[in-house]
Design a protein around this motif. Structure first.
Motif, short mmCIF file in Angstrom:
data_model
loop_
_atom_site.label_atom_id
_atom_site.label_comp_id
_atom_site.label_asym_id
_atom_site.label_seq_id
_atom_site.Cartn_x
_atom_site.Cartn_y
_atom_site.Cartn_z
N ARG A 79 0.83 -1.21 0.00
CA ARG A 79 0.00 0.00 0.00
C ARG A 79 0.86 1.25 0.00
O ARG A 79 0.55 2.22 -0.69
N GLN A 80 1.94 1.25 0.77
CA GLN A 80 2.85 2.40 0.79
C GLN A 80 3.45 2.64 -0.60
O GLN A 80 3.53 3.77 -1.07
N CYS A 81 3.87 1.56 -1.25
CA CYS A 81 4.45 1.68 -2.58
C CYS A 81 3.42 2.19 -3.59
O CYS A 81 3.74 3.05 -4.42
N GLN A 82 2.20 1.68 -3.51
CA GLN A 82 1.15 2.13 -4.42
C GLN A 82 0.86 3.62 -4.22
O GLN A 82 0.70 4.36 -5.20
N GLN A 83 0.81 4.06 -2.97
CA GLN A 83 0.55 5.48 -2.70
C GLN A 83 1.69 6.35 -3.22
O GLN A 83 1.45 7.42 -3.79
N ALA A 84 2.92 5.90 -3.06
CA ALA A 84 4.07 6.67 -3.55
C ALA A 84 4.04 6.76 -5.06
O ALA A 84 4.31 7.83 -5.64
N LEU A 85 3.68 5.67 -5.73
CA LEU A 85 3.59 5.69 -7.19
C LEU A 85 2.47 6.59 -7.67
O LEU A 85 2.62 7.32 -8.66
N GLN A 86 1.33 6.55 -6.99
CA GLN A 86 0.21 7.42 -7.36
C GLN A 86 0.57 8.89 -7.18
O GLN A 86 0.24 9.73 -8.02
N ALA A 87 1.27 9.21 -6.10
CA ALA A 87 1.69 10.59 -5.87
C ALA A 87 2.67 11.05 -6.94
O ALA A 87 2.58 12.18 -7.43
N ALA A 88 3.59 10.17 -7.33
CA ALA A 88 4.56 10.50 -8.38
C ALA A 88 3.84 10.70 -9.71
O ALA A 88 4.16 11.63 -10.46
N GLU A 89 2.88 9.84 -10.01
CA GLU A 89 2.13 9.96 -11.26
C GLU A 89 1.35 11.27 -11.30
O GLU A 89 1.33 11.96 -12.32
N LEU A 90 0.75 11.64 -10.19
CA LEU A 90 0.00 12.89 -10.12
C LEU A 90 0.94 14.09 -10.31
O LEU A 90 0.60 15.04 -11.01
N LYS A 91 2.13 14.01 -9.72
CA LYS A 91 3.09 15.10 -9.86
C LYS A 91 3.54 15.23 -11.32
O LYS A 91 3.65 16.34 -11.84
N VAL A 92 3.77 14.10 -11.98
CA VAL A 92 4.15 14.13 -13.39
C VAL A 92 3.03 14.77 -14.21
O VAL A 92 3.28 15.59 -15.10
N GLN A 93 1.79 14.40 -13.92
CA GLN A 93 0.65 14.98 -14.63
C GLN A 93 0.60 16.49 -14.42
O GLN A 93 0.36 17.25 -15.36
N MET A 94 0.83 16.92 -13.19
CA MET A 94 0.79 18.35 -12.89
C MET A 94 1.92 19.09 -13.60
O MET A 94 1.73 20.19 -14.12
N LEU A 95 3.09 18.49 -13.64
CA LEU A 95 4.23 19.13 -14.30
C LEU A 95 4.07 19.13 -15.82
O LEU A 95 4.59 20.03 -16.49
N SER A 96 3.39 18.14 -16.34
CA SER A 96 3.20 18.01 -17.79
C SER A 96 2.13 18.97 -18.31
O SER A 96 2.16 19.34 -19.48
N ASN A 97 1.20 19.35 -17.47
CA ASN A 97 0.11 20.23 -17.87
C ASN A 97 0.60 21.68 -17.77
O ASN A 97 1.07 22.10 -16.73
N PRO A 98 0.44 22.45 -18.84
CA PRO A 98 0.92 23.83 -18.81
C PRO A 98 0.25 24.69 -17.74
O PRO A 98 0.84 25.67 -17.27
N ASP A 99 -0.95 24.35 -17.30
CA ASP A 99 -1.64 25.11 -16.27
C ASP A 99 -1.16 24.76 -14.86
O ASP A 99 -1.54 25.42 -13.90
N GLY A 100 -0.37 23.69 -14.74
CA GLY A 100 0.10 23.27 -13.43
C GLY A 100 -0.94 22.51 -12.63
O GLY A 100 -0.76 22.23 -11.46
N GLU A 101 -2.04 22.15 -13.27
CA GLU A 101 -3.11 21.39 -12.62
C GLU A 101 -3.19 20.01 -13.23
O GLU A 101 -2.98 19.86 -14.44
N PRO A 102 -3.50 19.00 -12.44
CA PRO A 102 -3.68 17.67 -13.03
C PRO A 102 -4.92 17.68 -13.91
O PRO A 102 -5.88 18.39 -13.66
N SER A 103 -4.88 16.89 -14.97
CA SER A 103 -6.03 16.82 -15.86
C SER A 103 -7.16 16.07 -15.17
O SER A 103 -6.94 15.28 -14.25
#
Length: 101
Positions: free
Chosen positions: A63-87
């Motif tokens: 569960r800890q690993c899954q949460q860390a991966l989800q947080a990293a994925e969300l951060k990548v989404q936020m960084l990839s979006n020009p508005d700085g918001e997750p899609s």
């Protein structure tokens, strides 16, 4: 001559086969500990109590690993979006993963 007995609380007592309760550790440490637990369980040399303890710890680490991966994925989404918001799609996928099957 009186001997003094000291009892260990659950938190102080070592867990079976050295399986430590997962703490707020990094992803890599959690994954390495999980791999060790799986290897120990696959060897088949654990008692039932030790195997159950290892399984419980493994679930927590997973569960800890899954949460860390989800947080990293969300951060990548936020960084990839020009508005700085997750899609909206990324947020829906994250919610679906947390809800489970």
């Amino acid at each position: 001559m009186a001997t003094s007995k000291t009892t260990k609380t659950r938190a102080e007592a070592p867990s079976a086969q050295g399986f430590e309760e997962p703490s707020a550790q990094g992803f890599e440490e959690s994954l390495a500990q999980l791999e060790t637990l799986v290897s120990d369980m696959e060897d088949g040399n654990l008692s039932l109590e030790e195997a159950l303890s290892a399984f419980e710890t493994g679930i927590k680490l997973t569960r800890q690993c899954q949460q860390a991966l989800q947080a990293a994925e969300l951060k990548v989404q936020m960084l990839s979006n020009p508005d700085g918001e997750p899609s909206a799609m990324a947020l829906d996928e994250a919610a679906d993963e947390e809800a489970g099957p």
